[in-house]
Design an enzyme around this catalytic site. Structure first.
Site, PDB file in Angstrom:
ATOM      1  N   LYS A  17      -4.289 -11.594   4.180  1.00  0.00           N
ATOM      2  CA  LYS A  17      -3.436 -12.565   3.503  1.00  0.00           C
ATOM      3  C   LYS A  17      -2.007 -12.121   3.723  1.00  0.00           C
ATOM      4  CE  LYS A  17      -6.687 -12.531  -0.201  1.00  0.00           C
ATOM      5  NZ  LYS A  17      -6.896 -11.443  -1.109  1.00  0.00           N
ATOM      6  N   MET A  67       4.174  -5.716  -5.015  1.00  0.00           N
ATOM      7  CA  MET A  67       4.548  -7.093  -4.671  1.00  0.00           C
ATOM      8  C   MET A  67       5.876  -7.464  -5.322  1.00  0.00           C
ATOM      9  SD  MET A  67       0.722  -8.677  -5.073  1.00  0.00           S
ATOM     10  CE  MET A  67       0.150  -7.505  -6.307  1.00  0.00           C
ATOM     11  N   ASP A  93      -8.738  -6.342   5.184  1.00  0.00           N
ATOM     12  CA  ASP A  93      -7.500  -6.992   4.764  1.00  0.00           C
ATOM     13  C   ASP A  93      -6.344  -6.613   5.679  1.00  0.00           C
ATOM     14  OD1 ASP A  93      -8.551  -8.407   2.724  1.00  0.00           O
ATOM     15  OD2 ASP A  93      -7.820  -7.114   1.111  1.00  0.00           O
TER      16      ASP A  93
END
Ligand code: SAH
Length: 258
Positions: A58, A173, A36
């Site tokens: 991502k 996040m 990732d």
């Protein structure tokens, strides 16, 4: 052909030394590594020269490989007899979809192991000089995603319970949602003066920490242009930093870690 095995591995929060001994072994042994965006790329230097390295990174709002493609690749590579290491930032099961990937493997009858990692919500504060619990200041700690499921624009968070029942809260996040987070916590009873720290790129040489309160942090974050990835840490423990801050004081060039 015999089926291979998949290791769902936490790479730790950023500092490459914060991977586990077992996690590193999984990198060394892998025929295929799917990794990732937030993992420290230095860790890939430990892969076998023949290992196939596949980026599944991502970025917020963008997807290099969509989750279904990652699932298919995991299954396909394992069925091809490979030892596969799926390397994720922090811990694979803390907002890392480790559970979903394990489900797919279980459905496909593929053997797997889950190798935990040090999660950013604990490690970034520690490097900023903030213990997430403390005998005098915090006996409850919550890990919260400020994002619900992306496809549904819903707020799943029980704000009242968080505001009233939890001493230290780590939002993942959360930078984009910072005004919402602060407003909701205040609305549900957290004091406006509750300390908040934002720790960006925690445990890396680029680590930046800013501090404020639920009332002031939005402006401070803007002034310092704090962006993803960052932990939003709310709670009295943030004040400990005045006394026990350490990482950011080190001369980073001479710092052994990086
Ligand atoms: N599985 C990861 C979390 C993935 S979700 C873990 O256990 O740490 C991605 C979020 O993690 C980012 O938006 C940010 O909030 C946080 N994050 C990951 N690495 C970070 C770092 N080095 N510093 C600060 N926050 C980080």
């Amino acid at each position: 052909m015999e089926k291979g095995k998949v290791f769902l591995v936490g790479a730790g929060p950023g500092d490459p030394k914060l991977i586990t001994v077992y996690g590193l072994e999984c990198i060394k042994q892998a025929d295929v590594i799917l990794y990732d965006r937030l993992i420290n790329k230095e860790l890939l230097n430990y892969a076998k020269p023949s290992a196939e390295l596949i980026y599944c990174g991502k970025r917020p709002g963008k997807h290099a490989l969509i989750q279904d493609q990652i699932h298919s690749l995991l299954v396909e590579k394992a069925l091809g007899g490979n030892t596969v290491t799926r390397l994720k930032g922090g811990d694979p099961c803390v907002f890392g979809r480790g559970g979903e990937e394990a489900e797919i493997l279980a459905d496909a009858g593929i053997e797997y192991e889950i190798v935990p990692g040090i999660t950013a919500g604990i490690a970034a504060p520690a490097y900023a000089g903030i213990p997430v619990t403390h005998r005098e200041h915090a006996s409850t700690f919550a890990i919260v995603t400020a994002h619900g499921r992306e496809e549904k624009n819903q707020d799943y968070i029980h704000w009242e319970s968080l505001a009233k029942g939890i001493d230290t809260i780590a939002f993942y996040m959360g930078v984009g949602n910072l005004p919402h987070i602060c407003a909701k916590l205040i609305e549900h009873g957290k004091s406006k003066t509750t300390p908040v720290a934002l720790i960006q790129w925690g445990t890396t040489a680029s680590q930046v920490t800013v501090e404020g309160t639920l009332e002031s942090i939005v402006k401070i974050a803007e002034e310092h242009a704090i962006t993803h990835p960052a932990i939003v840490l709310v709670g009295e423990v943030v004040n400990m930093r005045n006394k026990i801050q350490w990482f950011e004081k080190l001369n980073q060039e001479n710092f052994l870690h990086l």
